[in-house]
Design a protein around this motif. Structure first.
Motif, PDB file in Angstrom:
ATOM      1  N   TYR A  13       0.870  -1.178   0.000  1.00  0.00           N
ATOM      2  CA  TYR A  13       0.000   0.000   0.000  1.00  0.00           C
ATOM      3  C   TYR A  13       0.903   1.224   0.000  1.00  0.00           C
ATOM      4  N   TYR A  14       0.743   2.069  -1.010  1.00  0.00           N
ATOM      5  CA  TYR A  14       1.602   3.244  -1.145  1.00  0.00           C
ATOM      6  C   TYR A  14       0.757   4.513  -1.078  1.00  0.00           C
ATOM      7  N   LEU A  15       1.078   5.365  -0.113  1.00  0.00           N
ATOM      8  CA  LEU A  15       0.336   6.634  -0.033  1.00  0.00           C
ATOM      9  C   LEU A  15       1.287   7.808   0.124  1.00  0.00           C
ATOM     10  N   THR A  16       0.772   8.986  -0.218  1.00  0.00           N
ATOM     11  CA  THR A  16       1.632  10.176  -0.217  1.00  0.00           C
ATOM     12  C   THR A  16       0.923  11.381   0.381  1.00  0.00           C
ATOM     13  N   THR A  17       1.708  12.265   0.980  1.00  0.00           N
ATOM     14  CA  THR A  17       1.216  13.609   1.335  1.00  0.00           C
ATOM     15  C   THR A  17       1.576  14.498   0.144  1.00  0.00           C
ATOM     16  N   ILE A  35      -0.683  14.292   9.159  1.00  0.00           N
ATOM     17  CA  ILE A  35      -1.169  13.442  10.253  1.00  0.00           C
ATOM     18  C   ILE A  35      -2.219  12.451   9.740  1.00  0.00           C
ATOM     19  N   VAL A  36      -3.057  12.913   8.838  1.00  0.00           N
ATOM     20  CA  VAL A  36      -4.046  11.994   8.258  1.00  0.00           C
ATOM     21  C   VAL A  36      -3.306  10.836   7.575  1.00  0.00           C
ATOM     22  N   CYS A  37      -2.291  11.164   6.792  1.00  0.00           N
ATOM     23  CA  CYS A  37      -1.548  10.104   6.091  1.00  0.00           C
ATOM     24  C   CYS A  37      -0.863   9.172   7.081  1.00  0.00           C
ATOM     25  N   ASP A  38      -0.314   9.742   8.135  1.00  0.00           N
ATOM     26  CA  ASP A  38       0.356   8.898   9.123  1.00  0.00           C
ATOM     27  C   ASP A  38      -0.649   7.970   9.798  1.00  0.00           C
ATOM     28  N   THR A  39      -1.849   8.484  10.052  1.00  0.00           N
ATOM     29  CA  THR A  39      -2.888   7.665  10.676  1.00  0.00           C
ATOM     30  C   THR A  39      -3.269   6.512   9.739  1.00  0.00           C
ATOM     31  N   ARG A  47      -3.563  -3.601   9.661  1.00  0.00           N
ATOM     32  CA  ARG A  47      -4.400  -4.535   8.900  1.00  0.00           C
ATOM     33  C   ARG A  47      -3.555  -5.410   7.990  1.00  0.00           C
ATOM     34  N   GLY A  48      -2.261  -5.411   8.261  1.00  0.00           N
ATOM     35  CA  GLY A  48      -1.398  -6.382   7.597  1.00  0.00           C
ATOM     36  C   GLY A  48      -0.782  -5.938   6.283  1.00  0.00           C
ATOM     37  N   TYR A  49      -0.923  -4.662   5.922  1.00  0.00           N
ATOM     38  CA  TYR A  49      -0.326  -4.216   4.655  1.00  0.00           C
ATOM     39  C   TYR A  49       1.143  -3.873   4.846  1.00  0.00           C
ATOM     40  N   ASP A  50       1.860  -3.959   3.748  1.00  0.00           N
ATOM     41  CA  ASP A  50       3.233  -3.483   3.702  1.00  0.00           C
ATOM     42  C   ASP A  50       3.140  -2.057   3.145  1.00  0.00           C
ATOM     43  N   VAL A  51       3.195  -1.079   4.057  1.00  0.00           N
ATOM     44  CA  VAL A  51       2.862   0.299   3.676  1.00  0.00           C
ATOM     45  C   VAL A  51       4.097   1.156   3.462  1.00  0.00           C
ATOM     46  N   VAL A  52       4.055   1.993   2.461  1.00  0.00           N
ATOM     47  CA  VAL A  52       5.068   3.038   2.309  1.00  0.00           C
ATOM     48  C   VAL A  52       4.353   4.384   2.241  1.00  0.00           C
ATOM     49  N   LEU A  53       4.806   5.294   3.100  1.00  0.00           N
ATOM     50  CA  LEU A  53       4.281   6.668   3.086  1.00  0.00           C
ATOM     51  C   LEU A  53       5.398   7.600   2.629  1.00  0.00           C
ATOM     52  N   VAL A  95       5.220  11.206  13.083  1.00  0.00           N
ATOM     53  CA  VAL A  95       4.886  10.762  11.728  1.00  0.00           C
ATOM     54  C   VAL A  95       5.910   9.739  11.259  1.00  0.00           C
ATOM     55  N   GLN A  96       5.404   8.589  10.878  1.00  0.00           N
ATOM     56  CA  GLN A  96       6.300   7.543  10.401  1.00  0.00           C
ATOM     57  C   GLN A  96       6.371   7.608   8.885  1.00  0.00           C
ATOM     58  N   GLY A  97       7.193   8.528   8.383  1.00  0.00           N
ATOM     59  CA  GLY A  97       7.364   8.607   6.930  1.00  0.00           C
ATOM     60  C   GLY A  97       8.391   7.575   6.517  1.00  0.00           C
ATOM     61  N   ASP A  98       8.165   6.916   5.427  1.00  0.00           N
ATOM     62  CA  ASP A  98       9.138   5.938   4.973  1.00  0.00           C
ATOM     63  C   ASP A  98      10.115   6.578   4.011  1.00  0.00           C
ATOM     64  N   GLU A  99       9.586   7.488   3.198  1.00  0.00           N
ATOM     65  CA  GLU A  99      10.426   8.164   2.207  1.00  0.00           C
ATOM     66  C   GLU A  99      10.221   9.657   2.373  1.00  0.00           C
ATOM     67  N   PHE A 100      11.326  10.382   2.406  1.00  0.00           N
ATOM     68  CA  PHE A 100      11.246  11.843   2.397  1.00  0.00           C
ATOM     69  C   PHE A 100      11.941  12.282   1.121  1.00  0.00           C
TER      70      PHE A 100
END
Ligand code: ME8
Length: 668
Positions: A13-17, A35-39, A47-53, A95-100
């Motif tokens: 699951y990949y999401l971005t701000t 914060i919405v993205c971090d939530t 829920r078991g996804y491998d997430v990148v924010l 905020v747990q960002g994976d990529e900045f």
């Protein structure tokens, strides 16, 4: 920021701000999106996804060129300093960002150039000329008609034509409309979808995507002095962050969700899919455009100067309080109003009296009556089962709401469960039960039930309140990482009887409203007056201008004032009599200053640059007719004048070294 390893076998699951501009610092509008993205990230992980924010900074363009010049430093240095500030703030907010991603990163430049090459090879880029009204003083195109003045500096504009490259957006009208029809959930919410549809159904004009008048940008290879212009550059950052040309190998593209504010929906829902279609690349699955945080009914924004920064709130109420307020108070998708009053109200009623109180009294009763261990539930009554049912139903409702990004409704449902539990406790009143066997059993069952609720609530609120729920989790004696709990496995009754409670920690101490607001407002004003980290967005006299009114922007250079305006400012020679630091305010000194007619107390933001002892006896220039105000709770009646020097805006006190001037003499 935490980088996560790719977890084998998990759904990605990949999401971005948005990729934020670096010509300013974050306010709570930016904080809201992040914060919405971090939530969402935390929720999806549970829920078991491998997430990148991915989050990041948009660092090119005229505004940065200007701000860097104003700060007297190179653009690269300016943006590096600003990006570091953005990053640090997100860390403070949990905020747990994976990529900045920074648009000045080399890998981003490569991705933009690659995307351009693909679009060009496929025949969607052509050279042309861009004509617009240009302000030669600001070196920028402005959105006015020929003959009109620059809206920023008020000076005349010129019609300029420059060579640049165009993107054939017009060729994508039908493909875009077909795409929207096939993917009805692509644009959320509904109102934004309609807005985009009517825009695309109208005349789609080709886009100019390079500039020759801007220097600070990514070069178009072999076509210098062309650089990529704003959106072609910025949007591509989403792809650069997850591999760029190697996106297939990295495995997160296309993005599942681009979360943005509603003012930039068009760029995301029209330009971006068109660029990707032109290049033959996969298109993101969803664009979600949320509403604005308003301040006194206007959009909170840097240019209006009506901003509230997150740090003072975090310092006074904690990061979870801000996260909770932002997600609870505004229905996601709609505009919401920010007020300190509502924030502290929410803090006291929902966090201190609600969750905090439930956790501390449950723990205290278990400690006192059950030897600090989770009791057994024996002989359940109808009311016990009823609360269990409410809790079970809440789990389902909340997961559904989170899935639909219905944060306020999810939190409402959780707080309804907390309220039902408070009621259950009041009617079961375990504190007044005696020591008979029946009473002990009843008390045990009530406390078992309450502890189970607390566990459910803790797990469900974790994505929103990461810091405080971790404390409740430890209090419940749980040892595994809360963020790794499987939300789909969450059920009633998972807290085992006999398990020992952990240590109790302060959660949300109740706070006196007026005092909390005063502290936050004072810090906010101080932040507004403080030098920016690169001294670029701060008006010249601001650093020591402890008494200055909040100054959103320096006056435009063309703005002239008459002598009568200047005469309104009463400046006099003063002599510093005492100087001391203020506990809890690193930047401020409390001074007493003799201005001839009286001794004044004045706060000045110079503590990081002047030793208080060395200031005593020094003659300074003082603005004496400024309205008094409180800074960090300390009255300040006047302002000491200082120059702002160097990149960090070091204050240097204005003085009278050559002559012994009389105290109280007026400066004219
Ligand atoms: O537009 N209320 O960056 P930006 C809610 N660099 N959200 C707000 C807000 C408010 N009052 N003010 C800002 C840019 N935001 C471009 C984006 S993306 C490839 C490039 C949030 O620094 C909201 O998400 O102006 C908005 O879209 C974003 O910050 C704009 O940030």
């Amino acid at each position: 920021m935490e980088r996560r390893k790719m977890a084998a076998g998990k759904q990605k699951y990949y999401l971005t701000t948005p990729i934020y501009y670096t010509n300013g610092l974050p306010h709570i509008g930016h904080t809201y999106s992040t914060i919405v993205c971090d939530t969402i990230r935390r929720y999806k992980r549970m829920r078991g996804y491998d997430v990148v924010l991915t989050t990041g900074t948009d660092e090119h363009g005229i505004n940065v060129e200007r701000s860097a010049k104003q700060a007297g430093i190179a653009e690269s240095e300016f943006v590096a300093k600003m990006a570091a500030q953005w990053k640090a703030l997100w860390d403070e907010l949990g905020v747990q960002g994976d990529e900045f991603i920074r648009t000045t990163d080399l890998k981003h430049a490569h991705t933009v150039q690659w995307l351009f090459k693909l679009c060009r090879e496929n025949g969607y880029v052509y050279p042309g000329h861009y004509t617009g009204q240009y302000c030669i003083y600001d070196n920028a195109y402005v959105d006015v008609k020929p003959g009109e003045n620059c809206p920023d500096c008020g000076r005349p504009t010129e019609t300029v034509t420059e060579p640049n490259y165009f993107f054939k957006l017009s060729a994508f009208q039908k493909p875009l409309l077909d795409f929207y029809a096939k993917n009805p959930d692509f644009i959320q919410p509904e109102a934004r979808r309609n807005e985009v549809l009517s825009f695309v159904e109208g005349e789609l004009r080709d886009l100019s995507i390079t500039r020759t008048t801007v220097r600070w940008g990514i070069p178009v290879p072999g076509e210098e002095p062309h650089v990529f212009y704003v959106w072609f550059d910025a949007l591509t950052a989403y792809l650069s962050a997850v591999g760029g040309p190697q996106y297939e190998k990295v495995g997160y593209w296309p993005a599942d969700l681009h979360l943005v504010g509603k003012e930039i929906i068009r760029f995301h829902a029209v330009y971006w899919p068109a660029f990707l279609m032109a290049a033959g690349l996969p298109i993101p699955k969803q664009i979600w455009a949320h509403g604005w945080l308003l301040m006194d009914s206007a959009k909170m924004s840097k240019s209006l100067g009506n901003v509230v920064r997150p740090r003072p709130i975090v310092r006074v109420l904690g990061m979870d309080a801000l996260r909770y307020y932002l997600l609870r108070e505004t229905v996601f998708g709609q505009d919401g109003n920010f007020s300190y009053d509502a924030l502290v109200q929410r803090y006291n009623s929902d966090l201190a009296n609600g969750l905090g109180n439930l956790a501390s009294r449950t723990a205290a009763m278990i400690e006192k009556n059950c030897g600090g261990r989770i009791p057994k539930a024996s002989e359940k009554l109808a009311q016990d089962d009823e609360l269990a049912k409410i809790a079970q139903a809440t789990i389902g409702d909340v997961l559904e709401e989170y899935e639909a990004l219905g944060f306020s409704r999810a939190l409402e449902a959780i707080w309804a469960l907390i309220a039902a539990t408070d009621k259950y406790l009041t009617s079961g009143h375990p504190w007044s039960l005696g020591e008979s066997e029946a009473d002990q059993k009843r008390r045990g069952t009530i406390l078992w039930t309450t502890a189970q609720v607390l566990r459910v609530v803790t797990v469900l609120t974790h994505p929103v309140l990461p810091e405080s729920t971790a404390k409740v989790w430890a209090l419940l004696g749980e040892t595994g990482a809360l963020g790794a709990v499987d939300l789909d496995g969450l059920a009633w009754g998972q807290l085992a009887p006999g398990a020992a409670l952990g240590k109790s920690q302060a959660l949300f101490p109740r706070i006196e409203k007026a005092d909390a607001i005063e502290r936050m407002e004072a810090m906010e004003k101080e932040a507004q007056n403080a030098p920016s980290p690169v001294a670029a967005t701060t008006p010249a006299a601001a650093p020591a201008a402890a008494g200055a009114a909040a100054a959103p922007a320096a006056p435009a250079p063309a703005e002239k004032i008459g002598i009568e305006d200047f005469a309104k400012v009463e400046m006099r020679v003063g002599q510093i009599k005492t100087a001391e630091r203020i506990v809890g305010a690193d930047k401020l000194l409390k001074l007493t200053v003799d201005i001839g007619t009286e001794i004044r107390q004045i706060c000045a933001g110079i503590a990081q640059f002047y030793e208080p002892e060395k200031l005593i006896g020094r003659k300074v220039a003082v603005v004496v007719n400024l309205a008094p105000r409180k800074l960090r709770g300390v009255e300040s009646n006047g302002m000491i004048v200082a120059a702002s020097v160097g990149p960090e805006g070091r204050p240097v006190l204005a003085g009278f070294p050559d002559e012994d001037v009389e105290i109280g003499a007026r400066l004219k």
